[in-house]
Design a protein around this motif. Structure first.
Motif, short mmCIF file in Angstrom:
data_model
loop_
_atom_site.label_atom_id
_atom_site.label_comp_id
_atom_site.label_asym_id
_atom_site.label_seq_id
_atom_site.Cartn_x
_atom_site.Cartn_y
_atom_site.Cartn_z
N VAL A 2 12.51 13.21 11.61
CA VAL A 2 12.78 14.12 10.50
C VAL A 2 11.68 15.18 10.46
CG1 VAL A 2 12.98 14.31 7.99
CG2 VAL A 2 13.96 12.33 9.19
N LEU A 3 12.08 16.45 10.43
CA LEU A 3 11.12 17.53 10.28
C LEU A 3 10.65 17.62 8.82
CD1 LEU A 3 12.38 20.67 12.26
CD2 LEU A 3 10.45 19.19 12.80
N GLY A 4 9.68 18.49 8.58
CA GLY A 4 9.24 18.76 7.21
C GLY A 4 7.76 18.58 7.02
N TYR A 5 6.98 19.68 7.05
CA TYR A 5 5.52 19.62 7.04
C TYR A 5 4.97 19.26 5.67
CZ TYR A 5 1.15 20.78 9.44
OH TYR A 5 -0.06 20.72 10.08
N ASP A 6 5.64 19.72 4.60
CA ASP A 6 5.11 19.45 3.26
C ASP A 6 6.25 19.24 2.28
OD1 ASP A 6 5.87 22.11 3.50
OD2 ASP A 6 4.24 22.92 2.30
N TRP A 7 5.97 18.46 1.22
CA TRP A 7 7.02 18.14 0.25
C TRP A 7 6.40 17.86 -1.12
CZ3 TRP A 7 5.93 13.52 -1.86
CH2 TRP A 7 5.25 12.58 -1.07
N PHE A 8 7.26 17.90 -2.14
CA PHE A 8 6.88 17.61 -3.51
C PHE A 8 7.97 16.73 -4.11
CE2 PHE A 8 7.05 18.49 -8.07
CZ PHE A 8 5.72 18.35 -8.45
N GLY A 9 7.57 15.66 -4.84
CA GLY A 9 8.58 14.77 -5.41
C GLY A 9 8.01 13.93 -6.53
N VAL A 10 8.70 12.83 -6.82
CA VAL A 10 8.26 11.91 -7.87
C VAL A 10 8.27 10.49 -7.32
CG1 VAL A 10 8.98 13.35 -9.80
CG2 VAL A 10 10.61 11.73 -8.80
N VAL A 11 7.35 9.68 -7.81
CA VAL A 11 7.30 8.27 -7.41
C VAL A 11 8.57 7.57 -7.87
CG1 VAL A 11 6.08 6.08 -7.74
CG2 VAL A 11 4.78 8.22 -7.44
N ASP A 12 9.19 6.82 -6.94
CA ASP A 12 10.46 6.15 -7.24
C ASP A 12 10.31 4.63 -7.26
OD1 ASP A 12 13.44 6.51 -7.54
OD2 ASP A 12 13.44 5.24 -5.75
N ALA A 13 9.43 4.09 -6.43
CA ALA A 13 9.18 2.64 -6.39
C ALA A 13 7.80 2.41 -5.82
CB ALA A 13 10.24 1.92 -5.56
N ILE A 14 7.20 1.28 -6.18
CA ILE A 14 5.81 1.01 -5.82
C ILE A 14 5.72 -0.29 -5.03
CG2 ILE A 14 3.50 0.52 -6.75
CD1 ILE A 14 4.29 2.24 -9.17
N GLY A 15 4.99 -0.23 -3.90
CA GLY A 15 4.81 -1.39 -3.06
C GLY A 15 3.66 -2.28 -3.52
N GLU A 16 3.55 -3.40 -2.89
CA GLU A 16 2.53 -4.39 -3.23
C GLU A 16 1.12 -3.82 -3.07
OE1 GLU A 16 0.97 -8.74 -1.54
OE2 GLU A 16 2.86 -7.87 -0.83
N GLY A 25 0.78 -1.23 0.00
CA GLY A 25 0.00 0.00 0.00
C GLY A 25 0.81 1.27 0.00
N GLU A 26 2.13 1.16 -0.09
CA GLU A 26 3.00 2.33 -0.03
C GLU A 26 3.74 2.55 -1.35
OE1 GLU A 26 4.38 2.65 4.64
OE2 GLU A 26 5.72 1.65 3.22
N VAL A 27 4.25 3.77 -1.52
CA VAL A 27 5.19 4.05 -2.59
C VAL A 27 6.41 4.73 -1.98
CG1 VAL A 27 3.37 4.36 -4.31
CG2 VAL A 27 4.28 6.35 -3.14
N ARG A 28 7.55 4.52 -2.64
CA ARG A 28 8.74 5.29 -2.26
C ARG A 28 8.80 6.52 -3.15
NH1 ARG A 28 13.41 1.78 -2.71
NH2 ARG A 28 13.71 2.47 -4.87
N VAL A 29 9.08 7.66 -2.54
CA VAL A 29 9.13 8.92 -3.26
C VAL A 29 10.54 9.50 -3.19
CG1 VAL A 29 8.30 11.31 -3.31
CG2 VAL A 29 6.71 9.44 -2.82
N LYS A 30 11.02 9.96 -4.33
CA LYS A 30 12.23 10.78 -4.36
C LYS A 30 11.77 12.23 -4.15
CE LYS A 30 16.21 12.06 -7.22
NZ LYS A 30 16.90 11.86 -8.53
N SER A 58 -2.02 0.66 -7.03
CA SER A 58 -2.34 0.90 -8.44
C SER A 58 -2.56 2.39 -8.64
CB SER A 58 -3.60 0.11 -8.86
OG SER A 58 -4.72 0.52 -8.08
N GLY A 59 -2.52 2.81 -9.89
CA GLY A 59 -2.78 4.22 -10.19
C GLY A 59 -1.55 5.10 -10.19
N PHE A 60 -0.38 4.52 -9.89
CA PHE A 60 0.86 5.28 -9.90
C PHE A 60 1.92 4.52 -10.69
CE2 PHE A 60 -1.21 6.65 -5.98
CZ PHE A 60 -1.09 8.03 -6.06
N VAL A 61 2.79 5.27 -11.36
CA VAL A 61 3.95 4.68 -12.02
C VAL A 61 5.17 5.51 -11.65
CG1 VAL A 61 2.60 3.79 -13.97
CG2 VAL A 61 3.62 6.06 -14.12
N PRO A 62 6.35 4.90 -11.68
CA PRO A 62 7.56 5.67 -11.38
C PRO A 62 7.66 6.91 -12.26
CG PRO A 62 8.07 3.35 -11.39
CD PRO A 62 6.65 3.47 -11.88
N GLY A 63 8.02 8.02 -11.63
CA GLY A 63 8.13 9.29 -12.33
C GLY A 63 6.93 10.20 -12.16
#
Length: 345
Positions: A67-81, A34-39, A84-89
């Protein structure tokens, strides 16, 4: 697959900026079901981060180190089991409350807000906390129409400048309090500035409105200031409080703030003067209305992509500068928002 060590900024103990330290990580985090890794490309900074750093933010129960940090913006790097609905990048964002000062993180996929391709990461991260706070206060806490007037306190800050730009976009007449050094910025954003250090903003505002007052006031200063802001309201107007800056700076004591809350949430609401009051907290509202949060961030991303918004990015700084940025935030030296570029340098 080999990779270089990556960085994150850890808060070692509650306290000052000196408690923020760069930590190198050897292994990439792996997304669970249910998770994704984000860069992470950019992380926002702001006054809320400094409150969390001091241990004064009631919505954060974690104890350092974290780790501090209230908000962030990035790209999907890897997808967990099971995701759906997301692809790397895919460009994505979240308001994590903590965790954003990092180059990688894993997050539940259902928390992510998708963004249009091609957004500037520094401008995009401004949409999440600062602009969504402003947008929801203007549109969900209040009922405003073109030609109405508003007063914005701390108008040179990240949320303040967002309120000014969005208010002008909505066709509102905007007044803003700020130190004189920030007045050119306020004017550029379409607001009429008031020097809160050398002028009584209540007297100035009532004079400028011929004694009528304004249709809404947005006040992040504290309990004593809320009382003065309430006096600026026209009949049918609304005071939206959304912070207590002077408590964290030591300019106001907790008993004064509690009395302010008693007036804001109880006493003023029973007065037959046609005025309304509320306290806004973006984290609490997201928990109650997650679909509204996602819809509002997506709306702001669309406005940004269409060129309708130009957030005030005061500086883009490398991730390792987090402690230095916090020192500047603590003394009110920043106009707009400083963005941490997580991959600079």
């Amino acid at each position: 697959m080999e990779h270089q060590p990556w960085k994150r900024i850890e808060l070692k103990a509650f306290g000052g900026p000196e408690e923020l330290h760069t930590v190198l990580q050897a292994e990439l985090p792996e997304p669970g079901p249910g998770e994704v890794r984000v860069k992470v490309l950019t992380a926002g900074t702001g006054f809320t981060d400094t409150i969390i750093r001091q241990g004064q933010y009631v919505d954060v129960k974690d104890k350092p180190p974290f780790v501090l940090g209230y908000d962030w913006f990035g790209v999907v790097d890897a997808i967990g089991e099971g995701v759906s609905g997301f692809v790397p990048g895919d460009p994505v964002a979240d308001m994590s409350v903590i965790g954003g000062y990092t180059q990688y993180l894993c997050v539940a996929a259902d928390r992510l807000v998708k963004a249009p391709a091609g957004l500037d990461p520094a401008a995009a991260v401004c949409m999440i906390l600062s602009y969504t706070t402003a947008y929801q206060m203007l549109t969900r806490e209040c009922t405003l129409k073109p030609g109405d007037s508003i007063l914005v306190h701390a108008a040179g800050g990240a949320v303040g400048t967002a309120l000014l730009e969005l208010g002008s976009e909505m066709g509102l007449k905007v007044y803003g309090t700020a130190s004189s050094a920030k007045h050119p910025l306020l004017t550029e954003l379409g607001a009429e500035p008031i020097d809160y250090r050398n002028e009584d903003f209540v007297d100035v505002l009532m004079r400028k409105t011929d004694g009528r007052g304004v249709d809404a006031v947005f006040d992040t200063i504290g309990g004593k200031n809320w009382s003065r802001s309430y006096r600026c309201l026209a009949f049918g107007g609304k005071l939206v409080a959304f912070g207590a800056l002077q408590v964290t700076t030591g300019e106001e004591r907790v008993p004064a703030l509690l009395w302010g809350f008693a007036k804001l949430l109880v006493l003023w609401r029973i007065l037959p003067d046609g005025r309304k009051t509320s306290f806004y907290n973006i984290h609490t509202r997201r928990q109650k209305h997650p679909e509204e949060f996602k819809a509002d961030v997506e709306t702001l991303f669309s406005m940004l992509a269409a060129g309708r918004l130009s957030p005030v990015v005061a500086q883009r700084r490398p991730l390792e500068d987090a402690a230095a940025v916090h020192r500047e935030i603590d003394v009110g030296a920043i106009a707009g928002k400083v963005v941490l570029d997580c991959w600079a340098g």
